[in-house]
Design a protein around this motif. Structure first.
Motif, mmCIF file in Angstrom:
data_model
loop_
_atom_site.group_PDB
_atom_site.id
_atom_site.type_symbol
_atom_site.label_atom_id
_atom_site.label_comp_id
_atom_site.label_asym_id
_atom_site.label_seq_id
_atom_site.Cartn_x
_atom_site.Cartn_y
_atom_site.Cartn_z
ATOM 1 N N HIS A 174 25.254 -17.202 -26.480
ATOM 2 C CA HIS A 174 25.167 -17.420 -24.951
ATOM 3 C C HIS A 174 26.806 -16.972 -24.484
ATOM 4 O O HIS A 174 27.660 -16.694 -25.454
ATOM 5 C CB HIS A 174 25.340 -19.019 -24.611
ATOM 6 C CG HIS A 174 24.196 -19.785 -24.733
ATOM 7 N ND1 HIS A 174 23.395 -19.872 -25.791
ATOM 8 C CD2 HIS A 174 23.639 -20.145 -23.696
ATOM 9 C CE1 HIS A 174 22.251 -20.730 -25.425
ATOM 10 N NE2 HIS A 174 22.442 -20.885 -24.362
ATOM 11 N N LYS A 175 26.952 -16.829 -23.293
ATOM 12 C CA LYS A 175 28.100 -16.637 -22.751
ATOM 13 C C LYS A 175 28.444 -17.271 -21.532
ATOM 14 O O LYS A 175 27.274 -17.422 -20.754
ATOM 15 C CB LYS A 175 28.260 -14.843 -22.319
ATOM 16 C CG LYS A 175 28.468 -13.971 -23.770
ATOM 17 C CD LYS A 175 28.855 -12.857 -23.278
ATOM 18 C CE LYS A 175 29.083 -11.884 -24.546
ATOM 19 N NZ LYS A 175 29.488 -10.349 -24.006
ATOM 20 N N THR A 176 29.630 -17.849 -21.307
ATOM 21 C CA THR A 176 29.781 -18.438 -19.991
ATOM 22 C C THR A 176 29.862 -17.422 -18.773
ATOM 23 O O THR A 176 30.361 -16.305 -18.851
ATOM 24 C CB THR A 176 30.881 -19.491 -20.084
ATOM 25 O OG1 THR A 176 30.703 -20.503 -20.950
ATOM 26 C CG2 THR A 176 31.355 -20.175 -18.545
ATOM 27 N N MET A 177 29.302 -17.755 -17.758
ATOM 28 C CA MET A 177 29.349 -16.792 -16.614
ATOM 29 C C MET A 177 29.667 -17.892 -15.281
ATOM 30 O O MET A 177 29.472 -19.022 -15.158
ATOM 31 C CB MET A 177 28.004 -16.249 -16.329
ATOM 32 C CG MET A 177 27.405 -15.570 -17.279
ATOM 33 S SD MET A 177 25.857 -14.416 -17.065
ATOM 34 C CE MET A 177 26.657 -13.223 -16.155
ATOM 35 N N LYS A 178 30.244 -17.044 -14.241
ATOM 36 C CA LYS A 178 30.748 -17.993 -12.906
ATOM 37 C C LYS A 178 30.685 -17.095 -11.835
ATOM 38 O O LYS A 178 30.300 -16.028 -11.758
ATOM 39 C CB LYS A 178 32.269 -18.081 -13.282
ATOM 40 C CG LYS A 178 32.970 -19.408 -13.140
ATOM 41 C CD LYS A 178 34.242 -19.472 -13.113
ATOM 42 C CE LYS A 178 34.823 -20.942 -13.518
ATOM 43 N NZ LYS A 178 36.218 -21.172 -13.716
ATOM 44 N N LYS A 179 30.365 -17.814 -10.837
ATOM 45 C CA LYS A 179 30.066 -17.248 -9.615
ATOM 46 C C LYS A 179 30.909 -18.150 -8.246
ATOM 47 O O LYS A 179 30.821 -19.454 -8.577
ATOM 48 C CB LYS A 179 28.404 -17.238 -9.230
ATOM 49 C CG LYS A 179 28.200 -16.715 -7.820
ATOM 50 C CD LYS A 179 26.926 -16.610 -7.607
ATOM 51 C CE LYS A 179 26.603 -16.016 -6.269
ATOM 52 N NZ LYS A 179 25.047 -15.959 -6.130
ATOM 53 N N ASN A 231 26.026 -21.411 -18.757
ATOM 54 C CA ASN A 231 26.001 -20.741 -20.048
ATOM 55 C C ASN A 231 24.790 -19.957 -20.292
ATOM 56 O O ASN A 231 23.792 -20.766 -20.356
ATOM 57 C CB ASN A 231 26.313 -21.688 -21.084
ATOM 58 C CG ASN A 231 27.567 -22.607 -20.873
ATOM 59 O OD1 ASN A 231 28.471 -21.705 -20.860
ATOM 60 N ND2 ASN A 231 27.695 -23.626 -21.423
ATOM 61 N N ALA A 232 24.778 -18.793 -20.034
ATOM 62 C CA ALA A 232 23.617 -17.542 -20.078
ATOM 63 C C ALA A 232 23.272 -17.504 -21.432
ATOM 64 O O ALA A 232 24.252 -17.021 -22.402
ATOM 65 C CB ALA A 232 23.916 -16.430 -19.183
ATOM 66 N N GLN A 233 22.100 -17.549 -21.714
ATOM 67 C CA GLN A 233 21.380 -16.986 -23.125
ATOM 68 C C GLN A 233 21.785 -15.197 -22.819
ATOM 69 O O GLN A 233 21.717 -14.709 -22.026
ATOM 70 C CB GLN A 233 20.111 -17.133 -23.500
ATOM 71 C CG GLN A 233 19.778 -18.467 -23.493
ATOM 72 C CD GLN A 233 18.366 -18.885 -24.094
ATOM 73 O OE1 GLN A 233 17.311 -18.031 -23.999
ATOM 74 N NE2 GLN A 233 18.136 -20.050 -24.254
ATOM 75 N N THR A 234 22.221 -14.796 -23.916
ATOM 76 C CA THR A 234 22.533 -13.373 -23.732
ATOM 77 C C THR A 234 21.685 -12.355 -23.234
ATOM 78 O O THR A 234 22.014 -11.412 -22.415
ATOM 79 C CB THR A 234 23.460 -12.767 -25.146
ATOM 80 O OG1 THR A 234 22.622 -12.843 -26.138
ATOM 81 C CG2 THR A 234 24.684 -13.557 -25.523
ATOM 82 N N HIS A 235 20.545 -12.670 -23.684
ATOM 83 C CA HIS A 235 19.353 -11.513 -23.062
ATOM 84 C C HIS A 235 19.266 -11.951 -21.524
ATOM 85 O O HIS A 235 18.523 -11.179 -20.885
ATOM 86 C CB HIS A 235 18.034 -11.882 -23.790
ATOM 87 C CG HIS A 235 17.413 -13.347 -23.504
ATOM 88 N ND1 HIS A 235 16.587 -13.340 -22.245
ATOM 89 C CD2 HIS A 235 17.390 -14.768 -24.118
ATOM 90 C CE1 HIS A 235 16.073 -14.867 -22.260
ATOM 91 N NE2 HIS A 235 16.729 -15.564 -23.348
ATOM 92 N N ALA A 236 19.497 -13.156 -20.930
ATOM 93 C CA ALA A 236 19.706 -13.467 -19.615
ATOM 94 C C ALA A 236 20.790 -12.925 -18.649
ATOM 95 O O ALA A 236 20.852 -13.151 -17.555
ATOM 96 C CB ALA A 236 19.216 -15.049 -19.673
#
Length: 140
Positions: free
Chosen positions: A133-138, A105-110
């Motif tokens: 925040h937004k969730t990100m996946k890899k 869960n990334a802070q939007t600025h990151a």
């Protein structure tokens, strides 16, 4: 710079100190939200720069997915590859454990930082500790 998997109380204290500096003092996250019930279930990482703790992160496995959490670097160590070093070590650890999907869960600025590392946004914006925040996946 060296990123270590925490193996003793001093390294854990160093990781917590970095997290407290960044999240509690800089970003005003309440301590009870920053240091939470998942600490003992997590693998912790600490980055040392010339022997001084300068970055941290933690990792958990939830339903077969690696959850990357609490990634932070002290202000004076940002922009010099410290965050990338922490993320690379966590990803290396995840792969060694047979984990091929990571999320955070990334802070939007990151988000631009994580995007450069191959993470893709998979959620709408939400608030965590009052921070967008937004969730990100890899897949690794």
């Amino acid at each position: 710079m060296e990123v270590k998997i925490v193996t003793n109380e001093q390294e854990l204290a160093d990781a917590f100190e970095v997290r407290k500096t960044v999240f509690i003092h800089e970003q005003n996250v309440p301590e009870e939200e920053e240091i939470d019930q998942f600490e003992s279930d997590s693998i912790h990482f600490v980055l040392y720069d010339n022997g001084k703790a300068a970055g941290a992160g933690r990792f958990r496995v939830l339903d077969g997915v690696g959850k990357v959490e609490r990634i932070c670097v002290l202000k004076e160590n940002r922009k010099n590859g410290a965050g990338v070093a922490v993320m690379n070590k966590i990803e290396e650890y995840a792969k060694s454990q047979g984990i091929s999907t990571l999320k955070l869960n990334a802070q939007t600025h990151a988000i631009p930082f994580y995007s450069k590392l191959g993470y893709e946004t998979v959620s709408e914006e939400f608030l965590d500790a009052g921070i967008p925040h937004k969730t990100m996946k890899k897949y690794v």
